[in-house]
Design an enzyme around this catalytic site. Structure first.
Site, PDB file in Angstrom:
ATOM      1  CG  ASP A 174      -1.905   0.901   0.971  1.00  0.00           C
ATOM      2  OD1 ASP A 174      -1.866   2.005   0.646  1.00  0.00           O
ATOM      3  OD2 ASP A 174      -2.985   0.863   1.735  1.00  0.00           O
ATOM      4  CG  HIS A 205      -4.736   2.746  -1.096  1.00  0.00           C
ATOM      5  ND1 HIS A 205      -4.830   2.697   0.217  1.00  0.00           N
ATOM      6  CD2 HIS A 205      -5.896   3.495  -1.428  1.00  0.00           C
ATOM      7  CE1 HIS A 205      -5.965   3.414   0.789  1.00  0.00           C
ATOM      8  NE2 HIS A 205      -6.317   3.784  -0.473  1.00  0.00           N
TER       9      HIS A 205
END
Length: 236
Positions: A174, A205
């Protein structure tokens, strides 16, 4: 499948929009779907429709109603992505908890579906993932799930207040929640009796978005299957 309704704000003389999808048959429980920074867009509405198909009264709240009501953005379009970042900078997450609280009350009073629903869960993404964590710590939500929640590592001092089940999905690559933040989340929550954490190696993400370039099909299906099982256990 769904429709837009108005929910009365908590402790404010105002109404805000929410998208509601109702199950065709008996309602198992209710699900508040907390959007990313892109508003109640087509992907979020699709998530609500899926929950309704599974027997849940699904409600997606308009987070930015105080300054950008009704906005719908596409993260794959750079101009709209930048617009969303601007809204995120203006947004007060404490207001989001109030709006979740308002939705919980409206659902339990029977103002959203045909009947009142006592068991209410929430599932959030990105900013909504953070709000799912905050709701678990600050409200009496029955169960919560957060996908790639941002800034949770800065709020771990609230974890002692989590009284009902919480699951967090953490993609290890992420680019908004780095390795140090992920390590802090694990250090702060791994031993919490009400919290379950799942890591997704190499995913970024937005991997569970319903549509668009960010979606990872295998990762999304795995995370969503865990979410479905989690809510089946804790909401019925």
């Amino acid at each position: 499948m769904g429709e837009m309704i108005k929910i009365r704000a908590f402790d404010e003389d105002a109404l805000f929009n929410a998208y509601v999808a109702k199950p065709a048959g008996k309602t198992k429980a209710a699900m508040i779907v907390i959007p990313e920074i892109f508003g109640v867009n087509e992907g979020i509405r699709q998530k609500c429709d899926k929950w309704a198909d599974a027997g849940y009264l699904a409600v997606a709240i308009d987070l930015f109603w105080r300054f950008a009501p009704g906005v719908e953005l596409d993260p794959d379009i750079e101009e709209q992505l930048n617009e969303a970042f601007g809204y995120f900078q203006r947004y007060d997450a404490n207001d989001g908890v109030k709006d979740i609280e308002a939705a919980i009350h409206a659902i339990r009073r029977g103002e959203v579906g045909a009947d009142s629903v006592e068991n209410v869960g929430c599932v959030g993404y990105c900013l909504g993932g953070r709000l799912a964590y905050m709701a678990a710590a600050r409200t009496d939500i029955s169960a919560s799930v957060g996908y790639y929640g941002v800034m949770i590592d800065t709020m771990l001092d609230e974890s002692h207040a989590i009284a009902n089940p919480l699951m967090l999905h953490i993609p290890t690559a992420d680019h908004f929640v780095g390795p140090e933040a992920q390590a802090a989340i694990h250090a702060g929550l791994d031993s919490h009796p009400k919290v379950v954490l799942h890591d997704y190696q190499g995913l970024d993400h937005g991997f569970a978005a319903e549509m668009g370039n960010r979606r990872d099909e295998a990762g999304a299906q795995l995370a969503d299957s865990r979410t479905v099982a989690f809510f089946a256990e804790h909401l019925g």
